[in-house]
Design a protein around this motif. Structure first.
Motif, PDB file in Angstrom:
ATOM      1  N   THR A 141      37.250  25.373 -18.507  1.00 53.28           N
ATOM      2  CA  THR A 141      38.175  25.103 -17.407  1.00 53.28           C
ATOM      3  C   THR A 141      37.420  25.034 -16.067  1.00 53.28           C
ATOM      4  O   THR A 141      36.483  25.802 -15.831  1.00 53.28           O
ATOM      5  CB  THR A 141      39.282  26.179 -17.363  1.00 53.28           C
ATOM      6  OG1 THR A 141      40.216  25.819 -16.359  1.00 53.28           O
ATOM      7  CG2 THR A 141      38.755  27.574 -17.043  1.00 53.28           C
ATOM      8  N   GLY A 142      37.818  24.074 -15.237  1.00 56.17           N
ATOM      9  CA  GLY A 142      37.247  23.991 -13.890  1.00 56.17           C
ATOM     10  C   GLY A 142      35.868  23.361 -13.798  1.00 56.17           C
ATOM     11  O   GLY A 142      35.231  23.417 -12.747  1.00 56.17           O
TER      12      GLY A 142
ATOM     13  N   LYS B 165      36.334  18.058 -15.570  1.00 57.15           N
ATOM     14  CA  LYS B 165      36.687  17.050 -16.588  1.00 57.15           C
ATOM     15  C   LYS B 165      37.606  15.970 -15.999  1.00 57.15           C
ATOM     16  O   LYS B 165      37.443  14.796 -16.292  1.00 57.15           O
ATOM     17  CB  LYS B 165      37.353  17.723 -17.808  1.00 57.15           C
ATOM     18  CG  LYS B 165      36.423  18.706 -18.521  1.00 57.15           C
ATOM     19  CD  LYS B 165      37.023  19.237 -19.803  1.00 57.15           C
ATOM     20  CE  LYS B 165      38.231  20.139 -19.569  1.00 57.15           C
ATOM     21  NZ  LYS B 165      37.904  21.355 -18.805  1.00 57.15           N
ATOM     22  N   ASP B 166      38.567  16.403 -15.176  1.00 61.15           N
ATOM     23  CA  ASP B 166      39.452  15.417 -14.536  1.00 61.15           C
ATOM     24  C   ASP B 166      38.640  14.449 -13.670  1.00 61.15           C
ATOM     25  O   ASP B 166      38.872  13.241 -13.690  1.00 61.15           O
ATOM     26  CB  ASP B 166      40.476  16.107 -13.619  1.00 61.15           C
ATOM     27  CG  ASP B 166      41.606  16.750 -14.390  1.00 61.15           C
ATOM     28  OD1 ASP B 166      41.317  17.460 -15.375  1.00 61.15           O
ATOM     29  OD2 ASP B 166      42.775  16.526 -14.014  1.00 61.15           O
TER      30      ASP B 166
ATOM     31  N   GLU C 296      35.788  26.733  -5.604  1.00 59.69           N
ATOM     32  CA  GLU C 296      36.610  26.036  -4.611  1.00 59.69           C
ATOM     33  C   GLU C 296      37.662  26.989  -4.042  1.00 59.69           C
ATOM     34  O   GLU C 296      37.876  27.059  -2.827  1.00 59.69           O
ATOM     35  CB  GLU C 296      37.291  24.836  -5.295  1.00 59.69           C
ATOM     36  CG  GLU C 296      38.137  23.990  -4.388  1.00 59.69           C
ATOM     37  CD  GLU C 296      38.764  22.797  -5.138  1.00 59.69           C
ATOM     38  OE1 GLU C 296      38.745  22.772  -6.390  1.00 59.69           O
ATOM     39  OE2 GLU C 296      39.281  21.906  -4.464  1.00 59.69           O
TER      40      GLU C 296
HETATM   41  N1  LIG Z   1      31.129  18.786  -9.498  1.00 56.21           N
HETATM   42  C1  LIG Z   1      32.198  18.918  -8.705  1.00 56.21           C
HETATM   43  N2  LIG Z   1      32.153  18.510  -7.426  1.00 56.21           N
HETATM   44  C2  LIG Z   1      33.201  18.670  -6.595  1.00 56.21           C
HETATM   45  N3  LIG Z   1      34.363  19.217  -6.964  1.00 56.21           N
HETATM   46  C3  LIG Z   1      34.471  19.622  -8.231  1.00 56.21           C
HETATM   47  C4  LIG Z   1      33.402  19.491  -9.176  1.00 56.21           C
HETATM   48  N4  LIG Z   1      33.822  19.982 -10.369  1.00 56.21           N
HETATM   49  C5  LIG Z   1      35.079  20.388 -10.181  1.00 56.21           C
HETATM   50  N5  LIG Z   1      35.479  20.185  -8.911  1.00 56.21           N
HETATM   51  C6  LIG Z   1      36.787  20.552  -8.325  1.00 56.21           C
HETATM   52  O1  LIG Z   1      37.215  21.706  -9.028  1.00 56.21           O
HETATM   53  C7  LIG Z   1      38.585  21.607  -9.390  1.00 56.21           C
HETATM   54  C8  LIG Z   1      38.714  21.607 -10.902  1.00 56.21           C
HETATM   55  O2  LIG Z   1      38.146  20.419 -11.427  1.00 56.21           O
HETATM   56  P1  LIG Z   1      38.851  19.646 -12.635  1.00 56.21           P
HETATM   57  O3  LIG Z   1      40.331  19.652 -12.454  1.00 56.21           O
HETATM   58  O4  LIG Z   1      38.189  18.315 -12.779  1.00 56.21           O
HETATM   59  O5  LIG Z   1      38.448  20.625 -13.832  1.00 56.21           O
HETATM   60  P2  LIG Z   1      38.823  20.564 -15.364  1.00 56.21           P
HETATM   61  O6  LIG Z   1      37.549  20.639 -16.120  1.00 56.21           O
HETATM   62  O7  LIG Z   1      39.689  19.362 -15.609  1.00 56.21           O
HETATM   63  O8  LIG Z   1      39.652  21.921 -15.566  1.00 56.21           O
HETATM   64  P3  LIG Z   1      40.849  22.270 -16.610  1.00 56.21           P
HETATM   65  O9  LIG Z   1      40.221  22.356 -17.979  1.00 56.21           O
HETATM   66  O10 LIG Z   1      41.359  23.598 -16.151  1.00 56.21           O
HETATM   67  O11 LIG Z   1      41.862  21.169 -16.491  1.00 56.21           O
HETATM   68  C9  LIG Z   1      39.096  20.315  -8.746  1.00 56.21           C
HETATM   69  O12 LIG Z   1      39.681  20.620  -7.515  1.00 56.21           O
HETATM   70  C10 LIG Z   1      37.839  19.476  -8.571  1.00 56.21           C
HETATM   71  O13 LIG Z   1      37.976  18.603  -7.498  1.00 56.21           O
END
Ligand SMILES: Nc1ncnc2c1ncn2[C@@H]1O[C@H](COP(=O)(O)OP(=O)(O)OP(=O)(O)O)[C@@H](O)[C@H]1O
Ligand SMILES: [Mg+2]
Length: 357
Positions: A70-71, A74-75, A261
């Motif tokens: 998580t975090g 991936k999005d 963040e």
């Molecule tokens: N490398 C990065 N640079 C800048 N911001 C990032 C980076 N990675 C993550 N973030 C920020 O951190 C937050 C979480 O990222 P994201 O939603 O893409 O994670 P995820 O892997 O999809 O998490 P989950 O599994 O909980 O859905 C978002 O606000 C995103 O903009």
């Protein structure tokens, strides 16, 4: 730039000399333009490798699996794939598989004909048709019911959909990006995920690295978020004190970049003079660095430890209780009970969250 790289590696090691740190982290360097790729910040080897892979895959992929805790971003990676692909002019459609009622899954994905079931009062196109010529992002694919997985596999193979209740097939041209923070092989072993779908999707897999495995990106990310929150709050934020930086460098970041963040968002709100210092950090980070706490930890009561685990999970999840409950592998009600038991207050504002006792 190079100085920061060494700085954070030292901070994460067992020998931590505060005198080695720059007095203030984040005041001097400009964010080097190539440390960001499609809004994804990073310049560690692991992230540069991700950027290269995204760029190479984007023109050709039909289905991609993005995995990672998580975090980890991936999005962001999924959006980058869409933007760099030939389908960038089409729609980017998102379905969070964990938020769909099991019985509505197929109608949601493939659409239905009027009268196919009680509530089907009119013909409806599904998300595949809606995303035609574009990208469908299937988030938390591990939560998709088995029956829908079988149909998804068929769409990926045949590139055509059949609305529920219809015999007619319709051609669709959709790129599918699936994301998961589970190990799908574990789900396969528990008969919760189809092996054939896994192989189909994982032919192209992108594994987002944990923040703890790329600590050299910490200073860069801290600066990036400090600047972003300075803009959001209309505040002048100069950077982090070396003590705050040291504290962040010794943390294990279970919530990865989302947690960072949130931490910087919280601190940016709290700081009075614009220099983020230890008292501005969320409570759970104000204590001693994890690495030097091992002796005292044995004295902590179960009550204290559990409370801290709950706080960390909430922090890692940005205050989102469902996500925190999933990370702790407990139900939402069980988490709510613990939040009450430990008298925690979780409040969410637009850009940050606060969890306090
Ligand atoms: N490398 C990065 N640079 C800048 N911001 C990032 C980076 N990675 C993550 N973030 C920020 O951190 C937050 C979480 O990222 P994201 O939603 O893409 O994670 P995820 O892997 O999809 O998490 P989950 O599994 O909980 O859905 C978002 O606000 C995103 O903009
Ligand atoms: Mg996500």
């Amino acid at each position: 730039m190079q100085g920061d790289f060494n700085l954070s590696l030292e901070a994460s090691g067992s020998v931590m000399s505060l005198t080695d740190f720059d007095p203030e982290v984040g005041q001097t360097d400009e964010l080097c333009p190539d440390s960001q790729f499609e809004g994804i910040v990073g310049r560690s080897t692991a992230m540069l490798d991700i950027f290269t892979r995204l760029q190479r895959i984007a023109p050709y992929y039909r289905g991609v699996l993005i995995s990672g805790e998580t975090g980890t971003g991936k999005d962001l990676a999924a959006r980058a794939l869409h933007r760099l692909s030939p389908a960038s002019g089409g729609r980017y459609v998102v379905l969070n598989c964990s938020a769909v009622v099991e019985t509505l899954f197929e109608s949601e994905l493939f659409g239905h004909e009027k009268g196919a079931f009680t509530d089907a009062t009119r013909d409806k196109a599904g998300l595949f048709e809606y995303a035609d010529q574009g990208t469908l992002f299937l988030d938390e694919i591990g939560d998709m019911p088995l029956a829908s997985q079988a149909k998804l596999l068929r769409v990926l193979q045949d590139r055509e959909v059949q609305r529920v209740g219809s015999l007619q097939t319709r051609k669709v041209d959709v790129r599918v990006v699936a994301a998961t923070n589970h190990d799908l092989r574990d789900l396969i072993a528990q008969n919760r995920f189809r092996e054939d779908l896994y192989y189909r999707l994982s032919m192209v897999e992108i594994q987002m690295p944990r923040l703890a495995d790329r600590v050299e990106d910490l200073p860069l990310l801290q600066r990036y978020f400090a600047r972003r929150f300075a803009d959001v709050f209309g505040k002048n934020i100069s950077g982090l004190s070396r003590a705050a930086h040291a504290r962040l460098s010794s943390h294990s970041w279970p919530g990865n970049v989302r947690e960072l963040e949130n931490v910087i968002g919280h601190a940016a709100m709290m700081t009075r003079d614009g220099l983020i210092d230890v008292p501005d950090l969320p409570e759970y980070l104000q204590n001693e660095p994890e690495g030097v706490r091992t002796n005292t930890e044995a004295c902590e009561t179960l009550h204290d430890q559990e409370r801290m685990i709950v706080i960390r999970a909430l922090a890692a999840a940005g205050g989102n209780q469902s996500r925190a409950a999933r990370a702790l592998q407990i139900g939402r009600d069980a988490l709510r009970y613990k939040v009450r038991k430990y008298r925690l207050r979780v409040s969410r504002s637009e850009n940050a969250f606060v969890v306090s006792a």
